[in-house]
Design a protein around this motif. Sequence first.
Motif, PDB file in Angstrom:
ATOM      1  N   SER A 144      33.848  44.742  34.752  1.00  0.00           N
ATOM      2  CA  SER A 144      33.826  45.988  33.990  1.00  0.00           C
ATOM      3  C   SER A 144      32.515  46.065  33.177  1.00  0.00           C
ATOM      4  O   SER A 144      32.109  47.217  32.729  1.00  0.00           O
ATOM      5  CB  SER A 144      35.145  46.194  33.207  1.00  0.00           C
ATOM      6  N   LYS A 198      37.069  37.037  41.192  1.00  0.00           N
ATOM      7  CA  LYS A 198      37.377  37.542  42.257  1.00  0.00           C
ATOM      8  C   LYS A 198      36.902  36.338  43.438  1.00  0.00           C
ATOM      9  O   LYS A 198      37.138  36.867  44.949  1.00  0.00           O
ATOM     10  CB  LYS A 198      36.609  39.008  42.827  1.00  0.00           C
ATOM     11  N   ASP A 209      28.492  48.317  42.771  1.00  0.00           N
ATOM     12  CA  ASP A 209      29.910  47.335  42.181  1.00  0.00           C
ATOM     13  C   ASP A 209      29.974  46.384  43.309  1.00  0.00           C
ATOM     14  O   ASP A 209      30.867  46.820  44.322  1.00  0.00           O
ATOM     15  CB  ASP A 209      30.786  48.342  41.738  1.00  0.00           C
ATOM     16  N   GLN A 251      34.060  43.072  44.604  1.00  0.00           N
ATOM     17  CA  GLN A 251      34.818  42.732  45.822  1.00  0.00           C
ATOM     18  C   GLN A 251      34.248  41.945  46.991  1.00  0.00           C
ATOM     19  O   GLN A 251      34.555  41.243  47.835  1.00  0.00           O
ATOM     20  CB  GLN A 251      35.615  43.839  46.488  1.00  0.00           C
TER      21      GLN A 251
END
Length: 392
Positions: free
Chosen positions: A73, A203, A177, A180
């Motif tokens: 974030s 992650k 981003d 993932q």
Amino acid sequence: MDNYIYMDNSATTPVKEEVLKEMLPYFTKNYGNPSSIYSLGNQSKNAVEIAREKIAKALNAKPNEIFFTAGGSEADNWALKGVAYANRNKGNHIITSKIEHHGILHTCEYLEKQGFQVTYLDVDEYGVVNLKQLEDAITDKTILISIMFANNEIGTIQPIKEIGRIAKEKGIYFHTDAVQAIGHIRIDVNELNIDLLSLAAHKFYGPKGVGALYIRQGVKIDTLISGGAQERNRRAGTENVPGIVGMGKAIELAYENLEEKNARLISLRDRLIKKIFDNIDHVRLNGHPTNRLPGNVNVCFEFIEGESLLLSLDMEGIAASSGSACTSGSLEPSHVLLAIGLPHEVAHGSLRLSLGEFNTEEEVDYVVEKLTEIVTRLRAMSPLYENIKEVK
Ligand SMILES: *Cc1c(COP(=O)(O)O)cnc(C)c1O
């Protein structure tokens, strides 16, 4: 929690033993502040720099292009706000997509209040951004394109190379981003023309609360966290040394034998999807059929509430997610599922099962067995489903 089946690896992953082992000395024995000039401090500084090299290597970047943050974030906020403020003289327009993580979407909303203009690109039924719409959205005021690498809810992987090419041709910064994707997909920031990239250790089997922003050399970006001179004056605050060390080890492990690990995950994923479809009717698969994260399964069960499904699964010792970790708990269905065109009532019945390195075939089979029982039981209480059955 023995016998607990964890299928929420997109929300977070456990720290691997080897990762923890490398971190531990930096909590106790090697506790020096990396900014201190005596040897205890130097040890910490060296450990941070080794981790930086490992992250850089994984991305084909230079170590001086990696900046540590307190997670995904913060990296997202920094990329967007930092580029927006530093390039205000050039323009005030940002392009992103409707299916970004809230770390991007809510930052864009904040920037809109500060006078920036944001275009939110549509996605198709599989969650892929429209490149034609991207090209048409670019104006001479566009300073940044921010499109996620892979979606956290439906797993769809975006055409990052094409987006990078478009951004480069137009001289616009491109941020992705990749929270993932990192550790699960090989990423070369040069080949893909990525200028900024966000990642988070938890992650890919690293610790929570630590991440990084890759900033290509020469990119104009303001500082988000002001204070001391850490991270070459660009991100203040005493470094999270154990976290950074853990992230370095985790990224190294993640890219070892990646192809074999992914082949195994894909086969587990496809087994899970097939078994769900074989056993349960009125189901749809969300996201791209093939171009998706190896461990991601996202399905909608009609006539079911995702929340009830999650609670019932939890009672069977199975951890999964409905929408994303951040959207569950709210009554609004996931913005991602709405963006791919699902009606509200269908989007409410969504379930994300995200597989990781520790899941097994037995677990997959057990989950489908329980899921079938639960869906049947919940549907038996649904007047809508009873009506459908009568019509048939
Ligand atoms: C998890 C996630 C984030 C947020 O990362 P944190 O480390 O939890 O702050 C951002 N973007 C995506 C796509 C994510 O999956």
